[in-house]
Write a protein that holds these residues in place. Structure first.
Motif, PDB file in Angstrom:
ATOM      1  N   THR A   1       0.862  -1.173   0.000  1.00  0.00           N
ATOM      2  CA  THR A   1       0.000   0.000   0.000  1.00  0.00           C
ATOM      3  C   THR A   1       0.900   1.225   0.000  1.00  0.00           C
ATOM      4  O   THR A   1       1.847   1.294   0.789  1.00  0.00           O
ATOM      5  CB  THR A   1      -0.877   0.035   1.271  1.00  0.00           C
ATOM      6  N   GLN A   2       0.619   2.186  -0.870  1.00  0.00           N
ATOM      7  CA  GLN A   2       1.389   3.414  -0.860  1.00  0.00           C
ATOM      8  C   GLN A   2       0.884   4.293   0.268  1.00  0.00           C
ATOM      9  O   GLN A   2      -0.309   4.463   0.448  1.00  0.00           O
ATOM     10  CB  GLN A   2       1.272   4.152  -2.186  1.00  0.00           C
ATOM     11  N   MET A   3       1.806   4.811   1.049  1.00  0.00           N
ATOM     12  CA  MET A   3       1.466   5.688   2.165  1.00  0.00           C
ATOM     13  C   MET A   3       1.572   7.120   1.658  1.00  0.00           C
ATOM     14  O   MET A   3       2.603   7.520   1.152  1.00  0.00           O
ATOM     15  CB  MET A   3       2.444   5.484   3.327  1.00  0.00           C
ATOM     16  N   SER A   4       0.520   7.886   1.767  1.00  0.00           N
ATOM     17  CA  SER A   4       0.563   9.279   1.294  1.00  0.00           C
ATOM     18  C   SER A   4       0.533  10.212   2.495  1.00  0.00           C
ATOM     19  O   SER A   4      -0.479  10.786   2.832  1.00  0.00           O
ATOM     20  CB  SER A   4      -0.615   9.554   0.363  1.00  0.00           C
ATOM     21  N   THR A   5       1.678  10.338   3.152  1.00  0.00           N
ATOM     22  CA  THR A   5       1.754  11.171   4.339  1.00  0.00           C
ATOM     23  C   THR A   5       1.870  12.645   3.974  1.00  0.00           C
ATOM     24  O   THR A   5       1.163  13.468   4.500  1.00  0.00           O
ATOM     25  CB  THR A   5       2.939  10.748   5.226  1.00  0.00           C
ATOM     26  N   ASN A   6       2.786  12.967   3.106  1.00  0.00           N
ATOM     27  CA  ASN A   6       2.934  14.335   2.600  1.00  0.00           C
ATOM     28  C   ASN A   6       3.835  14.303   1.365  1.00  0.00           C
ATOM     29  O   ASN A   6       4.420  13.272   1.047  1.00  0.00           O
ATOM     30  CB  ASN A   6       3.449  15.295   3.678  1.00  0.00           C
ATOM     31  N   VAL A   7       3.964  15.422   0.702  1.00  0.00           N
ATOM     32  CA  VAL A   7       4.731  15.445  -0.541  1.00  0.00           C
ATOM     33  C   VAL A   7       6.239  15.278  -0.338  1.00  0.00           C
ATOM     34  O   VAL A   7       6.965  15.056  -1.298  1.00  0.00           O
ATOM     35  CB  VAL A   7       4.467  16.736  -1.350  1.00  0.00           C
ATOM     36  N   TYR A   8       6.703  15.379   0.898  1.00  0.00           N
ATOM     37  CA  TYR A   8       8.132  15.258   1.168  1.00  0.00           C
ATOM     38  C   TYR A   8       8.531  13.886   1.703  1.00  0.00           C
ATOM     39  O   TYR A   8       9.663  13.684   2.108  1.00  0.00           O
ATOM     40  CB  TYR A   8       8.577  16.337   2.159  1.00  0.00           C
ATOM     41  N   LEU A   9       7.590  12.940   1.715  1.00  0.00           N
ATOM     42  CA  LEU A   9       7.876  11.608   2.209  1.00  0.00           C
ATOM     43  C   LEU A   9       7.230  10.584   1.290  1.00  0.00           C
ATOM     44  O   LEU A   9       6.024  10.605   1.073  1.00  0.00           O
ATOM     45  CB  LEU A   9       7.341  11.427   3.633  1.00  0.00           C
ATOM     46  N   ILE A  10       8.047   9.701   0.740  1.00  0.00           N
ATOM     47  CA  ILE A  10       7.553   8.614  -0.093  1.00  0.00           C
ATOM     48  C   ILE A  10       7.571   7.364   0.777  1.00  0.00           C
ATOM     49  O   ILE A  10       8.599   7.033   1.367  1.00  0.00           O
ATOM     50  CB  ILE A  10       8.458   8.411  -1.320  1.00  0.00           C
ATOM     51  N   GLY A  11       6.444   6.692   0.895  1.00  0.00           N
ATOM     52  CA  GLY A  11       6.391   5.525   1.768  1.00  0.00           C
ATOM     53  C   GLY A  11       5.502   4.430   1.227  1.00  0.00           C
ATOM     54  O   GLY A  11       4.483   4.697   0.589  1.00  0.00           O
TER      55      GLY A  11
END
Length: 114
Positions: free
Chosen positions: A46-56
């Motif tokens: 699952t792609q984590m969409s925390t913020n534009v400065y963190l790819i997870g």
């Protein structure tokens, strides 16, 4: 030349060469990251969409993993205790964490502690 590698640059960039070598070795030795088909890969994370400065990404299999790359400084709260299994920074492999303060251009792979 297309797909040409200038091997004379290896000595100048040996640190980066060794980093990629260790990353490839880690992937080969971690079955969760060597799935044989795109379908299996797509079902396992699952792609984590925390913020534009963190790819997870969060991977599910027999074990649960987070793969994180911080473009800028970030704090990432985890859903339990995780072990650091790979890091491009000075984080100690095997350390246990429940959150991370990531620095710019830091990448880590975490495995959930059972």
């Amino acid at each position: 030349l297309t797909n040409h590698m200038d091997w004379s640059l290896k000595a100048e960039n040996i640190e980066m060469f060794n980093y990629f070598k260790s990353l490839i070795e880690f992937r080969k030795n971690t079955p969760e990251f060597t799935l044989p088909t795109r379908e299996e890969v797509n079902k396992s994370y699952t792609q984590m969409s925390t913020n534009v400065y963190l790819i997870g990404y969060k991977y599910f299999s027999n074990d649960t993993y987070y793969v994180l790359h911080s473009i800028d400084t970030n704090t990432f709260e985890l859903d339990g205790e995780y072990e650091i299994v790979f890091s491009n920074s000075n984080r100690e492999k095997g350390s246990k964490v429940t959150s991370l303060d990531l620095v710019r251009n830091e990448s880590v792979v975490l495995k959930k502690v059972k």
